[in-house]
Scaffold this motif. Structure first.
Motif, PDB file in Angstrom:
ATOM      1  N   UNK A 168      11.208  -2.522  -5.015  1.00  0.00           N
ATOM      2  CA  UNK A 168      11.140  -3.458  -3.503  1.00  0.00           C
ATOM      3  C   UNK A 168       9.489  -3.997  -3.314  1.00  0.00           C
ATOM      4  N   UNK A 169       8.563  -2.643  -3.947  1.00  0.00           N
ATOM      5  CA  UNK A 169       7.474  -3.318  -3.454  1.00  0.00           C
ATOM      6  C   UNK A 169       7.365  -3.908  -4.259  1.00  0.00           C
ATOM      7  N   UNK A 170       6.625  -3.693  -5.762  1.00  0.00           N
ATOM      8  CA  UNK A 170       6.744  -4.997  -6.735  1.00  0.00           C
ATOM      9  C   UNK A 170       6.843  -5.801  -6.772  1.00  0.00           C
ATOM     10  N   UNK A 171       8.344  -6.176  -6.260  1.00  0.00           N
ATOM     11  CA  UNK A 171       7.914  -7.623  -6.453  1.00  0.00           C
ATOM     12  C   UNK A 171       7.792  -8.651  -5.199  1.00  0.00           C
ATOM     13  N   UNK A 172       7.269  -7.729  -4.103  1.00  0.00           N
ATOM     14  CA  UNK A 172       6.345  -8.183  -2.905  1.00  0.00           C
ATOM     15  C   UNK A 172       4.512  -8.689  -3.437  1.00  0.00           C
ATOM     16  N   UNK A 173       4.206  -7.470  -4.217  1.00  0.00           N
ATOM     17  CA  UNK A 173       3.259  -7.575  -4.541  1.00  0.00           C
ATOM     18  C   UNK A 173       2.640  -8.541  -5.779  1.00  0.00           C
ATOM     19  N   UNK A 174       4.241  -8.908  -6.415  1.00  0.00           N
ATOM     20  CA  UNK A 174       3.992  -9.789  -7.594  1.00  0.00           C
ATOM     21  C   UNK A 174       4.433 -11.421  -6.671  1.00  0.00           C
ATOM     22  N   UNK A 175       4.404 -11.106  -5.268  1.00  0.00           N
ATOM     23  CA  UNK A 175       4.702 -12.762  -4.591  1.00  0.00           C
ATOM     24  C   UNK A 175       5.771 -13.374  -5.383  1.00  0.00           C
ATOM     25  N   UNK A 176       6.579 -13.228  -5.623  1.00  0.00           N
ATOM     26  CA  UNK A 176       7.955 -13.643  -5.726  1.00  0.00           C
ATOM     27  C   UNK A 176       8.198 -14.329  -4.426  1.00  0.00           C
ATOM     28  N   UNK A 177       9.301 -15.830  -5.438  1.00  0.00           N
ATOM     29  CA  UNK A 177       9.209 -16.331  -4.099  1.00  0.00           C
ATOM     30  C   UNK A 177      10.995 -15.800  -3.660  1.00  0.00           C
ATOM     31  N   UNK A 178      11.457 -15.478  -4.220  1.00  0.00           N
ATOM     32  CA  UNK A 178      12.683 -15.092  -3.769  1.00  0.00           C
ATOM     33  C   UNK A 178      13.014 -13.541  -2.218  1.00  0.00           C
ATOM     34  N   UNK A 179      11.031 -13.268  -2.313  1.00  0.00           N
ATOM     35  CA  UNK A 179      11.083 -12.565  -1.249  1.00  0.00           C
ATOM     36  C   UNK A 179      10.498 -12.718  -0.127  1.00  0.00           C
ATOM     37  N   UNK A 180      11.478 -12.562   0.896  1.00  0.00           N
ATOM     38  CA  UNK A 180      11.284 -12.838   2.009  1.00  0.00           C
ATOM     39  C   UNK A 180      10.645 -11.780   2.820  1.00  0.00           C
ATOM     40  N   UNK A 181      10.308 -10.305   2.773  1.00  0.00           N
ATOM     41  CA  UNK A 181      10.280  -9.623   3.036  1.00  0.00           C
ATOM     42  C   UNK A 181       8.957  -9.039   3.197  1.00  0.00           C
ATOM     43  N   UNK A 182       7.984  -8.446   3.965  1.00  0.00           N
ATOM     44  CA  UNK A 182       6.732  -8.481   4.086  1.00  0.00           C
ATOM     45  C   UNK A 182       6.197  -6.982   4.730  1.00  0.00           C
ATOM     46  N   UNK A 183       5.843  -6.001   3.916  1.00  0.00           N
ATOM     47  CA  UNK A 183       5.842  -4.571   4.021  1.00  0.00           C
ATOM     48  C   UNK A 183       4.679  -4.859   5.514  1.00  0.00           C
ATOM     49  N   UNK A 184       4.189  -5.403   5.173  1.00  0.00           N
ATOM     50  CA  UNK A 184       2.605  -5.634   6.418  1.00  0.00           C
ATOM     51  C   UNK A 184       3.058  -6.237   7.512  1.00  0.00           C
ATOM     52  N   UNK A 185       4.417  -6.916   7.508  1.00  0.00           N
ATOM     53  CA  UNK A 185       4.990  -6.981   8.718  1.00  0.00           C
ATOM     54  C   UNK A 185       5.975  -5.784   9.055  1.00  0.00           C
ATOM     55  N   UNK A 186       6.052  -5.365   9.177  1.00  0.00           N
ATOM     56  CA  UNK A 186       7.539  -3.438   8.963  1.00  0.00           C
ATOM     57  C   UNK A 186       6.187  -2.156   9.746  1.00  0.00           C
ATOM     58  N   UNK A 187       7.241  -1.810  10.292  1.00  0.00           N
ATOM     59  CA  UNK A 187       6.358  -0.423  11.142  1.00  0.00           C
ATOM     60  C   UNK A 187       6.576   0.767  10.144  1.00  0.00           C
ATOM     61  N   UNK A 188       5.695   1.701   9.755  1.00  0.00           N
ATOM     62  CA  UNK A 188       6.415   2.862   8.906  1.00  0.00           C
ATOM     63  C   UNK A 188       6.688   3.666  10.008  1.00  0.00           C
ATOM     64  N   UNK A 189       7.590   4.499   8.935  1.00  0.00           N
ATOM     65  CA  UNK A 189       7.980   5.314   9.335  1.00  0.00           C
ATOM     66  C   UNK A 189       7.361   7.117   9.329  1.00  0.00           C
ATOM     67  N   UNK A 190       7.247   6.978   7.614  1.00  0.00           N
ATOM     68  CA  UNK A 190       7.345   7.858   7.532  1.00  0.00           C
ATOM     69  C   UNK A 190       7.199   7.796   5.505  1.00  0.00           C
TER      70      UNK A 190
END
Length: 734
Positions: A476-498
């Motif tokens: 799930x991380x790689x499609x975000x890195x590639x900026x695929x247009x179907x990706x609507x999530x962003x890890x820089x807008x989530x809070x890491x727990x572990x």
């Protein structure tokens, strides 16, 4: 609910299938009403919620009624066909069904969209379906109604036009443009809509109020009204319009038949959103293009009555007697459940006390009641009243340092049984015992779109109280890195727990002339790399090859690393990689017998972002060290930066748990502290050796800072990766 195994997202202790389309009950009996053959009651059984919705009908489920009535001897064939008149007790709707007279020598051969196998054709007609719930075909009195949609942040209301129609079931119809799908290819509607589900549900709830089905948005039911998104057919479809319907908050794989009735009458009602999509007046038959295929409906006037219908299929799957073990809320004195005309007394506590924080086996029942499924269904209505209270769905209190009474849900965006699913279930079961209050644990698999579908849904509509976490992995991380247009999530807008990592090595076939890293360059013939997909975990290896300047050609399409390993042993490919978890079984034996050579490890990122040796492969040089050996100097520049970025994302921090950005800070801090305690628990680390491969859980005070740095992908890196895929592998990212 007990019969179906609810509340539980997998319904594992029941006959439910874990989806809204497979968590339904049909309750039948001969009718005493003149002119009616069968009375039919429908129950939509909640999955994660302890509720049964008795307020609607299901057209697809209706298909079983005529075949069942024939089997039970309630109706007989006349002139080669069986005609059954049915009353739906939920809505008062009258249905007319026809099937061919039973003929065992003729196998059922009718196919419908959404069902992979043929069945017995059942023609279902809804008689005078308009106004069955509200009393009006158009509950608002207009073909189009402007709805006031509240925004999440409580700001100004959004206004949009909708058609509100009550026929078959109450339906709210909106345009694809208003659903943010107007510019999206129809094949991607299900995936793309996941990021809009929270907003679409607000639209649906606002429509419920406008239709008089709820006094306010909060009190609107989940099952009704239904929401349909429609658009013009397009020149290639051969249909009258495109439609995707939402069922219980999620995109329906095909179409609710009760919904299709409403859509059909809306097409025949001037001024509606659907009527405006048609090229002329609606014909007797309509062709509806759904995500599962084309569904055809028909409209007829029979003896002065409007009849709207379609064809479904039915097939006998099983005849069974189901065991019912009632588990209900504790009460003073014995619990009583009324089943049909029989009163069954249960004279022991229905929920055992727990001796400690770990699950224990419940005491054996003193009495078990086993009876036919028809009798069980009669109990569901009362079960709803007794269980649907606060016991199983208490209000969230995650900011007081105690998760007692809560359930921690892990959204796993991949299928059950894989490495990520195994990791998440193991971590979740262990983590809850470190969280004060010891919450319940519910792993929820939302697979689809290479992990994108579930991640999109989480980003758009996850509970923000700290009880719902997203599981991430390289997939799930790689499609975000590639900026695929179907990706609507962003890890820089989530809070890491572990976060938790893994490692791996690159190895080659010695018969291909590989003895050390220098054999990767200046070759007469390129080495063949066996890949699964260039846009998945393979991407880190491809960037490593490019950094090294290796002479590599690639072949993709293998179903996993195991098949690639076997292909290498057969001499079909020359070079491969493997992760730590499969190294001992896949690579160590062929390295020890000399048929393969381990060339380098991917390495790990240390706390300063430097590539260091993998603790599981301390004697194996990293990709960076391999570069120095080949070229006589340390690497630098965009390629090195891209490799470091992908190494962190796909190996050092490969898997993680994430909370919504707006989760309460107190809850996020408590979850991180609990994860950090888990990471320091020696007993846990011993148990985790096989699952985690020796890579530690990271959840310390610097977690957010480390993850932010690792998950910050520069535009230069994105541009480099995109160009590499296009120029070297003819893959364009969309």
């Amino acid at each position: 609910m007990r019969l179906f195994g609810s509340p539980d997202p997998r319904q594992i202790d029941g006959v439910g299938g874990g989806s809204s389309t497979t968590s339904k009950a049909v309750i039948l009996s001969p009718s005493s009403e003149p002119g009616i053959d069968v009375d039919y009651t429908f129950a939509q059984v909640g999955i994660e919620q302890a509720v049964v919705d008795w307020g609607s009908n299901c057209g697809n489920c209706s298909a079983v009624i005529a075949p069942y009535a024939v089997e039970q001897g309630w109706v007989n064939a006349v002139a080669g066909e069986v005609s059954v008149r049915i009353r739906n007790t939920n809505t008062g709707q009258v249905l007319h069904e026809r099937i061919a007279a039973p003929a065992a020598e003729e196998p059922a051969g009718t196919y419908i969209p959404g069902v992979p196998f043929p069945g017995e054709a059942v023609e279902i007609g809804f008689v005078n379906p308009a106004g069955g719930t509200t009393g009006k075909r158009l509950p608002s009195g207009e073909a189009r109604t402007v709805l006031d949609i509240p925004t999440v942040d409580g700001g100004a209301y959004e206004n949009l036009e909708a058609t509100l129609i009550d026929a078959g079931a109450p339906v709210i119809i909106i345009s694809a443009q208003d659903a943010a799908l107007g510019e999206v290819d129809f094949s991607l509607w299900i995936t793309q809509s996941t990021s809009e589900l929270a907003r679409l549900d607000r639209i649906r709830r606002a429509g419920a109020v406008a239709m008089g089905l709820a006094v306010d948005i909060a009190s609107a039911q989940r099952a009704i009204p239904k929401l349909a998104i429609v658009d013009a057919p397009g020149t290639e479809s051969g249909c009258d319009f495109k439609v995707m319907m939402l069922s219980m908050g999620a995109p329906h794989p095909a179409l609710a038949i009760t919904g299709s009735v409403g859509l059909t009458l809306a097409a025949r009602t001037p001024g509606t959103i659907i009527a405006s999509l048609l090229s002329g007046e609606a014909e007797e038959r309509l062709r509806l293009h759904t995500p599962a295929g084309v569904i055809e409906t028909w409209y007829r006037n029979i003896d002065g009555s409007e009849v709207v219908g379609t064809t479904r299929t039915a097939r006998l799957l099983a005849e069974a007697t189901l065991s019912f073990d009632p588990v209900m809320s504790p009460a003073d004195g014995p619990a009583q459940i009324h089943l049909a005309s029989e009163l069954v007394e249960i004279d022991e506590p229905l929920i055992p006390d727990f001796e400690d924080t770990h699950l224990v086996d419940p005491p054996p029942h003193k009495r078990r009641t086993v009876f036919a499924s028809v009798a069980v269904f009669a109990a569901l209505g009362l079960g709803t009243t007794l269980i649907a209270g606060g016991l199983l769905n208490p209000p969230a209190t995650t900011t007081d340092g105690d998760y007692a009474g809560e359930t921690l849900e892990l959204v796993i965006p991949l299928a059950e049984g894989g490495g990520t699913d195994t990791w998440a279930r193991f971590i979740g079961q262990e983590l809850i015992h470190q969280i004060p209050g010891v919450p319940g644990f519910a792993p929820i698999n939302e697979s689809g779109g290479e992990g994108i579908t579930g991640s999109n849904r989480f980003a758009s509509s996850a509970d923000e109280n700290g009880t719902e976490l997203l599981v991430s992995t390289a997939t799930t991380v790689v499609p975000w890195v590639l900026g695929r247009d179907v990706v609507r999530y962003s890890f820089d807008k989530l809070e890491p727990i572990m976060v938790n990592g893994t490692g791996g090595v690159i190895y080659g076939r010695t018969e291909a002339g590989i003895s050390d890293v220098s054999d990767l360059v200046d070759r007469d013939k390129p080495l063949v790399f066996g890949g699964i997909a260039a846009t998945g975990l393979d991407l880190t290896t491809l960037v490593a090859f490019d950094l090294l300047g290796a002479d590599i050609s690639s072949t993709f399409g293998f179903e996993g690393r195991g098949p690639v390993n076997l292909a290498l042993q057969r001499g079909e490919v020359d070079i491969d990689y493997t992760t730590t978890s499969s190294y001992d079984s896949a690579v160590r034996p062929i390295a020890e017998d000399g048929s393969a050579k381990v060339l380098m490890s991917f390495g790990q990122l240390d706390e300063n972002g430097k590539v260091v040796r993998d603790p599981n492969f301390p004697k194996v040089p990293t990709v960076v060290e391999a570069y120095e050996e080949i070229h006589g100097e340390a690497p630098s520049g965009p390629k090195l930066e891209a490799y470091r970025t992908l190494l962190g994302l796909t190996y050092t921090y490969q898997k993680g748990l994430w909370a919504p950005h707006d989760a309460p800070p107190e809850a996020v801090e408590l979850l991180r502290e609990s994860a950090h305690k888990l990471s320091e628990n020696d007993e846990f680390n011993d148990r985790a050796e096989d699952i985690l491969g020796g890579y530690p859980i990271v959840a310390d005070d610097q977690l957010a800072e480390r993850v932010k740095e690792a998950y910050t992908v520069s535009e230069e890196t994105k541009s480099y990766v995109t160009s590499l895929l296009k120029d070297s592998y003819q893959i364009e990212i969309h």
